[in-house]
Write a protein that holds these residues in place. Structure first.
Motif, PDB file in Angstrom:
ATOM      1  N   ALA A   1     -21.584  34.400  53.265  1.00 21.45           N
ATOM      2  CA  ALA A   1     -20.826  34.828  53.789  1.00 21.45           C
ATOM      3  C   ALA A   1     -20.731  34.009  55.415  1.00 21.45           C
ATOM      4  CB  ALA A   1     -21.924  36.228  54.676  1.00 21.45           C
ATOM      5  N   ARG A   2     -19.584  33.898  56.098  1.00 18.60           N
ATOM      6  CA  ARG A   2     -18.936  33.114  56.575  1.00 18.60           C
ATOM      7  C   ARG A   2     -19.407  33.691  58.175  1.00 18.60           C
ATOM      8  NH1 ARG A   2     -13.008  31.527  57.812  1.00 18.60           N
ATOM      9  NH2 ARG A   2     -13.929  30.019  59.797  1.00 18.60           N
ATOM     10  N   THR A   3     -20.923  33.620  58.528  1.00 14.16           N
ATOM     11  CA  THR A   3     -21.644  33.832  59.590  1.00 14.16           C
ATOM     12  C   THR A   3     -22.198  32.813  60.207  1.00 14.16           C
ATOM     13  OG1 THR A   3     -22.659  35.779  58.427  1.00 14.16           O
ATOM     14  CG2 THR A   3     -21.409  36.413  58.942  1.00 14.16           C
ATOM     15  N   GLY A   4     -23.355  33.035  61.224  1.00 16.14           N
ATOM     16  CA  GLY A   4     -24.391  31.769  61.645  1.00 16.14           C
ATOM     17  C   GLY A   4     -24.872  32.425  63.157  1.00 16.14           C
ATOM     18  N   TYR A   5     -25.713  31.064  63.833  1.00 14.95           N
ATOM     19  CA  TYR A   5     -26.097  31.707  64.699  1.00 14.95           C
ATOM     20  C   TYR A   5     -25.605  30.197  65.431  1.00 14.95           C
ATOM     21  CZ  TYR A   5     -30.316  33.479  67.444  1.00 14.95           C
ATOM     22  OH  TYR A   5     -31.347  34.026  68.136  1.00 14.95           O
ATOM     23  N   THR A   6     -25.347  29.469  65.337  1.00 14.45           N
ATOM     24  CA  THR A   6     -25.133  28.413  66.504  1.00 14.45           C
ATOM     25  C   THR A   6     -24.097  27.991  66.954  1.00 14.45           C
ATOM     26  OG1 THR A   6     -24.396  26.679  64.190  1.00 14.45           O
ATOM     27  CG2 THR A   6     -26.159  27.228  64.540  1.00 14.45           C
ATOM     28  N   GLY A   7     -22.765  28.780  66.578  1.00 10.69           N
ATOM     29  CA  GLY A   7     -21.443  28.621  67.875  1.00 10.69           C
ATOM     30  C   GLY A   7     -20.807  27.572  66.747  1.00 10.69           C
ATOM     31  N   GLU A   8     -21.309  27.231  66.085  1.00 10.07           N
ATOM     32  CA  GLU A   8     -20.368  26.340  64.905  1.00 10.07           C
ATOM     33  C   GLU A   8     -19.844  27.238  63.316  1.00 10.07           C
ATOM     34  OE1 GLU A   8     -19.173  23.045  65.531  1.00 10.07           O
ATOM     35  OE2 GLU A   8     -20.981  23.115  67.525  1.00 10.07           O
ATOM     36  N   GLY A   9     -18.694  26.510  63.039  1.00  8.91           N
ATOM     37  CA  GLY A   9     -18.149  27.288  61.660  1.00  8.91           C
ATOM     38  C   GLY A   9     -20.140  27.177  60.554  1.00  8.91           C
ATOM     39  N   GLY A  10     -19.356  27.922  59.857  1.00  4.49           N
ATOM     40  CA  GLY A  10     -20.785  28.056  58.160  1.00  4.49           C
ATOM     41  C   GLY A  10     -20.314  29.155  57.484  1.00  4.49           C
ATOM     42  N   TYR A  11     -22.161  29.284  56.890  1.00  2.93           N
ATOM     43  CA  TYR A  11     -21.736  30.161  55.903  1.00  2.93           C
ATOM     44  C   TYR A  11     -23.462  30.701  56.437  1.00  2.93           C
ATOM     45  CZ  TYR A  11     -17.448  27.776  54.482  1.00  2.93           C
ATOM     46  OH  TYR A  11     -15.756  27.820  54.632  1.00  2.93           O
ATOM     47  N   GLU A  12     -23.701  31.838  55.091  1.00  7.52           N
ATOM     48  CA  GLU A  12     -25.048  31.768  54.639  1.00  7.52           C
ATOM     49  C   GLU A  12     -25.105  32.440  54.240  1.00  7.52           C
ATOM     50  OE1 GLU A  12     -27.156  33.019  59.488  1.00  7.52           O
ATOM     51  OE2 GLU A  12     -26.053  34.380  58.530  1.00  7.52           O
ATOM     52  N   LEU A  13     -25.826  31.799  53.096  1.00  9.07           N
ATOM     53  CA  LEU A  13     -26.253  32.346  51.822  1.00  9.07           C
ATOM     54  C   LEU A  13     -27.217  32.765  50.958  1.00  9.07           C
ATOM     55  CD1 LEU A  13     -25.697  28.398  50.927  1.00  9.07           C
ATOM     56  CD2 LEU A  13     -23.923  29.961  51.170  1.00  9.07           C
ATOM     57  N   VAL A  14     -27.040  34.065  50.653  1.00 11.71           N
ATOM     58  CA  VAL A  14     -27.921  34.935  49.914  1.00 11.71           C
ATOM     59  C   VAL A  14     -28.329  35.064  48.207  1.00 11.71           C
ATOM     60  CG1 VAL A  14     -28.955  36.912  49.736  1.00 11.71           C
ATOM     61  CG2 VAL A  14     -27.842  36.700  52.109  1.00 11.71           C
ATOM     62  N   CYS A  15     -29.620  34.090  48.215  1.00  7.40           N
ATOM     63  CA  CYS A  15     -29.800  34.057  46.483  1.00  7.40           C
ATOM     64  C   CYS A  15     -30.373  35.159  46.354  1.00  7.40           C
ATOM     65  CB  CYS A  15     -29.316  33.407  45.831  1.00  7.40           C
ATOM     66  SG  CYS A  15     -30.990  31.550  46.811  1.00  7.40           S
ATOM     67  N   PRO A  16     -31.170  35.489  44.825  1.00  7.81           N
ATOM     68  CA  PRO A  16     -32.137  35.270  44.402  1.00  7.81           C
ATOM     69  C   PRO A  16     -33.324  34.553  44.635  1.00  7.81           C
ATOM     70  CG  PRO A  16     -30.570  35.463  42.868  1.00  7.81           C
ATOM     71  CD  PRO A  16     -30.161  34.800  43.370  1.00  7.81           C
ATOM     72  N   TRP A  17     -34.730  34.924  45.018  1.00  2.81           N
ATOM     73  CA  TRP A  17     -36.012  34.303  45.808  1.00  2.81           C
ATOM     74  C   TRP A  17     -35.774  33.219  44.530  1.00  2.81           C
ATOM     75  CZ3 TRP A  17     -39.125  36.315  49.852  1.00  2.81           C
ATOM     76  CH2 TRP A  17     -40.663  34.812  50.106  1.00  2.81           C
ATOM     77  N   ASP A  18     -35.717  33.334  43.450  1.00  7.70           N
ATOM     78  CA  ASP A  18     -36.271  32.324  42.524  1.00  7.70           C
ATOM     79  C   ASP A  18     -35.206  30.984  42.337  1.00  7.70           C
ATOM     80  OD1 ASP A  18     -39.220  33.336  42.020  1.00  7.70           O
ATOM     81  OD2 ASP A  18     -38.043  34.411  39.791  1.00  7.70           O
ATOM     82  N   ASP A  19     -34.033  31.259  42.610  1.00 10.12           N
ATOM     83  CA  ASP A  19     -33.307  30.100  42.706  1.00 10.12           C
ATOM     84  C   ASP A  19     -33.236  29.258  44.611  1.00 10.12           C
ATOM     85  OD1 ASP A  19     -32.290  30.706  40.696  1.00 10.12           O
ATOM     86  OD2 ASP A  19     -31.228  32.495  41.169  1.00 10.12           O
ATOM     87  N   ALA A  20     -34.111  29.622  45.210  1.00 15.04           N
ATOM     88  CA  ALA A  20     -33.484  29.624  46.446  1.00 15.04           C
ATOM     89  C   ALA A  20     -34.141  27.718  46.202  1.00 15.04           C
ATOM     90  CB  ALA A  20     -34.730  29.846  47.726  1.00 15.04           C
ATOM     91  N   GLU A  21     -34.319  26.936  45.542  1.00  9.83           N
ATOM     92  CA  GLU A  21     -34.767  25.076  45.964  1.00  9.83           C
ATOM     93  C   GLU A  21     -33.630  25.151  45.335  1.00  9.83           C
ATOM     94  OE1 GLU A  21     -38.286  23.849  45.181  1.00  9.83           O
ATOM     95  OE2 GLU A  21     -39.256  24.995  45.289  1.00  9.83           O
ATOM     96  N   THR A  22     -32.844  25.227  44.148  1.00 10.86           N
ATOM     97  CA  THR A  22     -31.725  24.963  43.890  1.00 10.86           C
ATOM     98  C   THR A  22     -30.477  25.119  44.677  1.00 10.86           C
ATOM     99  OG1 THR A  22     -32.406  25.722  41.649  1.00 10.86           O
ATOM    100  CG2 THR A  22     -30.160  25.575  41.442  1.00 10.86           C
ATOM    101  N   VAL A  23     -30.508  26.308  45.589  1.00  6.51           N
ATOM    102  CA  VAL A  23     -29.280  25.700  46.032  1.00  6.51           C
ATOM    103  C   VAL A  23     -29.381  25.169  47.487  1.00  6.51           C
ATOM    104  CG1 VAL A  23     -28.048  27.650  47.607  1.00  6.51           C
ATOM    105  CG2 VAL A  23     -29.130  28.110  45.278  1.00  6.51           C
ATOM    106  N   TRP A  24     -30.369  24.729  47.638  1.00  5.61           N
ATOM    107  CA  TRP A  24     -31.262  24.307  48.739  1.00  5.61           C
ATOM    108  C   TRP A  24     -31.093  22.804  48.489  1.00  5.61           C
ATOM    109  CZ3 TRP A  24     -32.831  24.397  54.312  1.00  5.61           C
ATOM    110  CH2 TRP A  24     -33.241  23.924  54.965  1.00  5.61           C
ATOM    111  N   ALA A  25     -30.722  22.480  47.415  1.00  4.62           N
ATOM    112  CA  ALA A  25     -31.334  21.449  47.196  1.00  4.62           C
ATOM    113  C   ALA A  25     -29.331  20.684  46.996  1.00  4.62           C
ATOM    114  CB  ALA A  25     -31.358  20.563  46.006  1.00  4.62           C
ATOM    115  N   ALA A  26     -28.705  21.874  46.505  1.00  2.00           N
ATOM    116  CA  ALA A  26     -27.510  21.460  46.761  1.00  2.00           C
ATOM    117  C   ALA A  26     -26.560  21.281  47.854  1.00  2.00           C
ATOM    118  CB  ALA A  26     -26.749  22.712  45.756  1.00  2.00           C
ATOM    119  N   LEU A  27     -26.856  21.901  48.895  1.00  2.00           N
ATOM    120  CA  LEU A  27     -26.428  21.505  49.827  1.00  2.00           C
ATOM    121  C   LEU A  27     -26.720  20.274  50.569  1.00  2.00           C
ATOM    122  CD1 LEU A  27     -27.342  24.753  51.319  1.00  2.00           C
ATOM    123  CD2 LEU A  27     -24.662  23.821  50.369  1.00  2.00           C
TER     124      LEU A  27
END
Length: 365
Positions: A193-219
């Protein structure tokens, strides 16, 4: 009661994060320093674990009708993959919470039609609110609290697209503001989702709970805690539930909070009649930005006065702006007694500090 833990708790601890209780969750408040994390987002990019935010799905024939009657914006106007910001109000038009409502893309993995995101600690309350009104109104809808089924990661900053691009099969150039798509992110099925809470461009990513570390590490960028999230949102003048409004301690309408753009009076919702009156008459107090002229750090609860000491209101949120290098604050002030550019005082530790009323955001973004 034990604090709830996000799916990335172990990864944050390994990275040396300092933790805080926020909305009943044990969340990282900082990893390196609030200033370093704040500056990373303003200058390049930073990643936030925001899995403490609620995630509630609504499905069934009356999903749209139910949700549209419980939020101030018009959910019926959303196409699949679009979202809107809204308030959730009571019969008096007082804000119980603010939220983003998504009409989910067609390839969302189950038959849910809508996803809304309450603030931290409000997921059970809002799930109950939706189910209670569903039953009261005799509507056919399923309401499910998915907060501990999904993780949510925010990637914010001007380099966000460049960082996310190699990790996903989504065409990020096609994702507009307040739009969302289903895509693969590091092998995880993710709502981007192209949303956020900082005033900058960016994304919010909603993924399955068990995939959180994989997604986090990819960024691969600066990890950021709630401390930087707060200074970033304050520079933009964004509301914080429980601090800038609260139905018990700081009862406010969307018009007082300057989010009238998120109120559509052309549809029926709880609190509509009360808000129509406020819109017609105008609020007595309005959410204002204040920038200190003197040195000092304004905090929640500090008094705001006229230069002669005549009381005006109190600070709801305040900080030292890392970008501006000055103290900034938010407060509800009488509409008939102050205006943009007026000089006021903020009492900091008993000493009145010179300040000026300004518009928000404090930064041009």
């Amino acid at each position: 009661m034990a604090l709830r833990q996000p799916p990335l708790a172990a990864a944050h601890a390994d990275r040396g994060a300092k933790f805080t209780d926020f909305g009943g969750w044990e969340m990282p408040v900082e990893f390196d320093s609030i200033r370093a994390e704040h500056e990373a987002v303003r200058d390049s990019a930073g990643r936030f674990d925001v899995s403490h935010m609620g995630q509630v799905t609504v499905g069934g024939p009356d999903a749209e009708r139910l949700t549209n009657r419980l939020v101030t914006n018009d959910v019926a106007a959303l196409d699949p993959g679009e979202s809107c910001y809204a308030a959730i109000t009571d019969e008096d038009g007082v804000m119980l919470d603010d939220t983003i409502v998504y009409r989910l893309p067609a390839d969302w993995p189950d038959d849910s039609e809508l996803l809304f995101v309450p603030n931290a600690g409000h997921d059970a309350e809002m799930t109950d609110r939706w189910t209670t009104h569903r039953d009261e109104w005799g509507l056919d809808a399923t309401v499910e609290n998915r907060t501990e089924s999904f993780a949510m990661v925010a990637l914010q900053g001007q380099d966000a697209r460049e960082l996310l691009g190699p990790a996903t099969d989504a065409d990020l150039g096609d994702v507009g503001r307040f739009e969302a798509v289903m895509a693969d992110v590091a092998g995880a099925e993710t709502l981007i989702a192209r949303t956020g809470y900082t005033g900058e461009g960016g994304y919010e990513l909603v993924c399955p709970w068990d995939d959180a570390e994989t997604v986090w590490a990819a960024l691969e960028c600066q990890p950021c805690g709630l401390g930087a999230r707060d200074t970033l949102r304050l520079e933009m003048g964004f509301l914080l539930s429980g601090e800038d409004f609260d139905p018990d301690d700081e009862p406010r309408t969307p018009y007082e909070a300057r989010i009238g753009f998120a109120v559509k009076l052309d549809h029926e919702f709880v609190g509509r009649d009360a808000l129509e009156r406020v819109d017609a008459e105008g609020p007595d107090e309005m959410f204002r930005g204040i920038e200190l002229i003197d040195r000092g750090v304004p905090r929640h609860g500090y008094a705001v006065t006229k230069p002669d000491g005549d009381p005006l209101g109190t600070v709801t949120s305040g900080t030292m702006s890392p970008t501006l290098g000055s103290g900034i604050a938010l407060a509800y002030l009488p509409t008939d007694r102050v205006d943009h550019g007026d000089l006021v005082r903020i009492e900091i530790r008993g000493e009145p500090k010179k300040a000026r009323i300004t518009t928000t955001p404090f930064l041009d973004r």
